[in-house]
Design a protein around this motif. Structure first.
Motif, PDB file in Angstrom:
ATOM      1  N   LYS A   1      58.297  75.900  58.220  1.00 53.45           N
ATOM      2  CA  LYS A   1      56.875  76.248  58.322  1.00 53.45           C
ATOM      3  C   LYS A   1      56.151  75.256  59.225  1.00 53.45           C
ATOM      4  N   ALA A   2      56.437  73.964  59.034  1.00 55.32           N
ATOM      5  CA  ALA A   2      55.815  72.933  59.860  1.00 55.32           C
ATOM      6  C   ALA A   2      56.223  73.080  61.315  1.00 55.32           C
ATOM      7  N   SER A   3      57.498  73.433  61.556  1.00 55.38           N
ATOM      8  CA  SER A   3      57.983  73.529  62.935  1.00 55.38           C
ATOM      9  C   SER A   3      57.278  74.649  63.694  1.00 55.38           C
ATOM     10  N   VAL A   4      56.999  75.750  62.997  1.00 56.74           N
ATOM     11  CA  VAL A   4      56.302  76.868  63.643  1.00 56.74           C
ATOM     12  C   VAL A   4      54.896  76.442  64.059  1.00 56.74           C
ATOM     13  N   ILE A   5      54.198  75.765  63.165  1.00 56.99           N
ATOM     14  CA  ILE A   5      52.818  75.332  63.452  1.00 56.99           C
ATOM     15  C   ILE A   5      52.807  74.277  64.549  1.00 56.99           C
ATOM     16  N   VAL A   6      53.657  73.260  64.414  1.00 57.94           N
ATOM     17  CA  VAL A   6      53.687  72.173  65.402  1.00 57.94           C
ATOM     18  C   VAL A   6      54.150  72.696  66.755  1.00 57.94           C
ATOM     19  N   GLY A   7      55.102  73.632  66.746  1.00 55.34           N
ATOM     20  CA  GLY A   7      55.567  74.231  68.000  1.00 55.34           C
ATOM     21  C   GLY A   7      54.460  74.995  68.702  1.00 55.34           C
ATOM     22  N   ARG A   8      53.686  75.764  67.938  1.00 58.29           N
ATOM     23  CA  ARG A   8      52.559  76.501  68.525  1.00 58.29           C
ATOM     24  C   ARG A   8      51.499  75.544  69.053  1.00 58.29           C
ATOM     25  N   LEU A   9      51.272  74.453  68.329  1.00 58.67           N
ATOM     26  CA  LEU A   9      50.298  73.459  68.782  1.00 58.67           C
ATOM     27  C   LEU A   9      50.750  72.821  70.085  1.00 58.67           C
ATOM     28  N   HIS A  10      52.036  72.481  70.160  1.00 56.31           N
ATOM     29  CA  HIS A  10      52.577  71.869  71.381  1.00 56.31           C
ATOM     30  C   HIS A  10      52.427  72.807  72.571  1.00 56.31           C
ATOM     31  N   LYS A  11      52.732  74.097  72.364  1.00 53.66           N
ATOM     32  CA  LYS A  11      52.597  75.076  73.443  1.00 53.66           C
ATOM     33  C   LYS A  11      51.141  75.251  73.852  1.00 53.66           C
ATOM     34  N   ALA A  12      50.226  75.231  72.872  1.00 54.30           N
ATOM     35  CA  ALA A  12      48.802  75.372  73.178  1.00 54.30           C
ATOM     36  C   ALA A  12      48.301  74.189  73.995  1.00 54.30           C
ATOM     37  N   GLN A  13      48.794  73.001  73.688  1.00 50.89           N
ATOM     38  CA  GLN A  13      48.394  71.813  74.446  1.00 50.89           C
ATOM     39  C   GLN A  13      48.932  71.862  75.870  1.00 50.89           C
ATOM     40  N   LEU A  14      50.161  72.346  76.023  1.00 47.46           N
ATOM     41  CA  LEU A  14      50.727  72.509  77.365  1.00 47.46           C
ATOM     42  C   LEU A  14      49.946  73.552  78.157  1.00 47.46           C
ATOM     43  N   GLU A  15      49.554  74.637  77.469  1.00 47.32           N
ATOM     44  CA  GLU A  15      48.783  75.679  78.128  1.00 47.32           C
ATOM     45  C   GLU A  15      47.413  75.153  78.561  1.00 47.32           C
ATOM     46  N   LYS A  16      46.796  74.312  77.753  1.00 50.15           N
ATOM     47  CA  LYS A  16      45.509  73.728  78.135  1.00 50.15           C
ATOM     48  C   LYS A  16      45.658  72.862  79.378  1.00 50.15           C
ATOM     49  N   THR A  17      46.721  72.074  79.431  1.00 49.98           N
ATOM     50  CA  THR A  17      46.977  71.245  80.612  1.00 49.98           C
ATOM     51  C   THR A  17      47.147  72.117  81.852  1.00 49.98           C
ATOM     52  N   ARG A  18      47.899  73.216  81.701  1.00 56.51           N
ATOM     53  CA  ARG A  18      48.098  74.134  82.831  1.00 56.51           C
ATOM     54  C   ARG A  18      46.778  74.738  83.287  1.00 56.51           C
ATOM     55  N   LEU A  19      45.941  75.126  82.344  1.00 54.03           N
ATOM     56  CA  LEU A  19      44.651  75.731  82.680  1.00 54.03           C
ATOM     57  C   LEU A  19      43.719  74.728  83.350  1.00 54.03           C
ATOM     58  N   GLU A  20      43.761  73.487  82.923  1.00 51.21           N
ATOM     59  CA  GLU A  20      42.927  72.463  83.548  1.00 51.21           C
ATOM     60  C   GLU A  20      43.328  72.259  85.011  1.00 51.21           C
ATOM     61  N   ARG A  21      44.631  72.295  85.257  1.00 49.07           N
ATOM     62  CA  ARG A  21      45.099  72.179  86.644  1.00 49.07           C
ATOM     63  C   ARG A  21      44.687  73.413  87.447  1.00 49.07           C
ATOM     64  N   GLN A  22      44.779  74.575  86.813  1.00 45.93           N
ATOM     65  CA  GLN A  22      44.390  75.814  87.478  1.00 45.93           C
ATOM     66  C   GLN A  22      42.907  75.793  87.824  1.00 45.93           C
ATOM     67  N   LEU A  23      42.093  75.223  86.943  1.00 48.73           N
ATOM     68  CA  LEU A  23      40.654  75.122  87.196  1.00 48.73           C
ATOM     69  C   LEU A  23      40.376  74.204  88.384  1.00 48.73           C
ATOM     70  N   ASP A  24      41.109  73.105  88.462  1.00 50.29           N
ATOM     71  CA  ASP A  24      40.948  72.185  89.601  1.00 50.29           C
ATOM     72  C   ASP A  24      41.288  72.888  90.910  1.00 50.29           C
ATOM     73  N   VAL A  25      42.372  73.689  90.888  1.00 47.13           N
ATOM     74  CA  VAL A  25      42.778  74.412  92.092  1.00 47.13           C
ATOM     75  C   VAL A  25      41.708  75.424  92.487  1.00 47.13           C
ATOM     76  N   ALA A  26      41.179  76.158  91.509  1.00 53.58           N
ATOM     77  CA  ALA A  26      40.154  77.166  91.796  1.00 53.58           C
ATOM     78  C   ALA A  26      38.917  76.520  92.408  1.00 53.58           C
ATOM     79  N   ARG A  27      38.488  75.398  91.882  1.00 55.07           N
ATOM     80  CA  ARG A  27      37.281  74.735  92.392  1.00 55.07           C
ATOM     81  C   ARG A  27      37.529  74.139  93.771  1.00 55.07           C
ATOM     82  N   SER A  28      38.749  73.682  94.005  1.00 62.19           N
ATOM     83  CA  SER A  28      39.080  73.187  95.333  1.00 62.19           C
ATOM     84  C   SER A  28      39.043  74.325  96.344  1.00 62.19           C
ATOM     85  N   GLN A  29      39.570  75.486  95.958  1.00 61.47           N
ATOM     86  CA  GLN A  29      39.540  76.650  96.843  1.00 61.47           C
ATOM     87  C   GLN A  29      38.116  77.152  97.059  1.00 61.47           C
TER      88      GLN A  29
END
Length: 267
Positions: free
Chosen positions: A230-258
């Motif tokens: 049960k813990a692994s499912v929650i922690v795994g989803r949290l880890h993926k969400a944090q990675l996705e946030k990092t990806r989106l922040e980079r995507q936002l930087d690219v969009a603003r640069s463009q």
């Protein structure tokens, strides 16, 4: 303000460009204003592919695209932030029963009840979780079974792990007991089963090449199989969400640069 800023680009140079291409561009603007960012981006793709000769329209579309990407990314970032907050609360709750165990590798989490208990010293199943939520199970079976898989049964409900052939590494028979290190895809079924039968008596059968060995799982091992999963499912989803946030922040930087590179002044 958003609609006005987008309209400035779309109206500029209208007399010099295809009416059909301008209509698609106008539709893309309307969809962006209404919040349908994927639809707006799809229309911009159509402008680019269908009207290759309409240079000015395509330039306006090129200028509009990063603005839509910025809005889409900000919306997705908001969703990601909300998910991270909720999953962090859930992860903190399940970690109350968990303990970190240091080893020669990266270490792992298990329940406080199982901390310090070694598979080589007592037969059974030992659930573990990595820091980023990867669920694994170590099985310990009396020698002579030549085990390759584990099954669980409670009442009429039963499940079985994947088979792991003897290789001297993940399936090791060189010690006083037979040890199998199950990877996530090989043992997730055991965790789900244990969650479903929390508090029930669970029997484990070690399926071997020579014979099978059946035992009633000790309470601490049975509870750990479910709670660590049960813990692994929650922690795994949290880890993926944090990675996705990092990806989106980079995507936002690219969009603003463009946006800065493709900005077009009103004529």
């Amino acid at each position: 303000m958003l609609a006005g800023s987008l309209s400035i680009m779309i109206l500029s140079g209208c007399s010099d460009n295809s009416k059909a291409a301008r209509e698609l561009l106008s539709q893309a603007e309307s969809m962006a204003v209404s919040g349908d960012y994927p639809g707006a981006l799809a229309l911009l793709d159509s402008v680019d592919s269908r009207y290759a000769a309409e240079v000015e329209v395509r330039r306006d579309a090129m200028s509009l695209r990063p603005r839509i990407m910025e809005m889409l990314t900000l919306k997705e970032l908001s969703t990601a932030d909300s998910m991270i907050v909720q999953l962090t609360i859930e992860a903190d709750a399940v970690k109350d029963v968990m303990a970190f165990v240091e080893d020669s590798f990266e270490g792992y989490y298990t329940t406080k009840a199982l901390k310090g208990k070694v598979p080589a010293e007592k037969p059974g199943l030992y659930a573990r979780m990595s820091a980023d939520g990867i669920y694994t199970v170590v099985s310990s079976c009396p020698k002579g079974t030549e085990s390759t898989a584990v099954g669980l049964k409670s009442g009429d409900d039963e499940v079985m792990s994947a088979r792991v052939a003897h290789d001297g590494e993940r399936n090791d028979r060189s010690r006083g007991v037979e040890i199998i290190n199950f990877m996530p895809s090989e043992c997730d079924t055991l965790g789900v089963f244990a969650e479903r039968h929390t508090g029930d008596e669970i029997k484990a059968t070690f399926f071997g090449e020579k014979k099978n060995h059946t035992m009633t799982l000790p309470k601490d091992q049975a509870e750990a199989l479910g709670s660590v999963h049960k813990a692994s499912v929650i922690v795994g989803r949290l880890h993926k969400a944090q990675l996705e946030k990092t990806r989106l922040e980079r995507q936002l930087d690219v969009a603003r640069s463009q946006m800065a590179r493709t900005f077009r002044e009103k004529e």
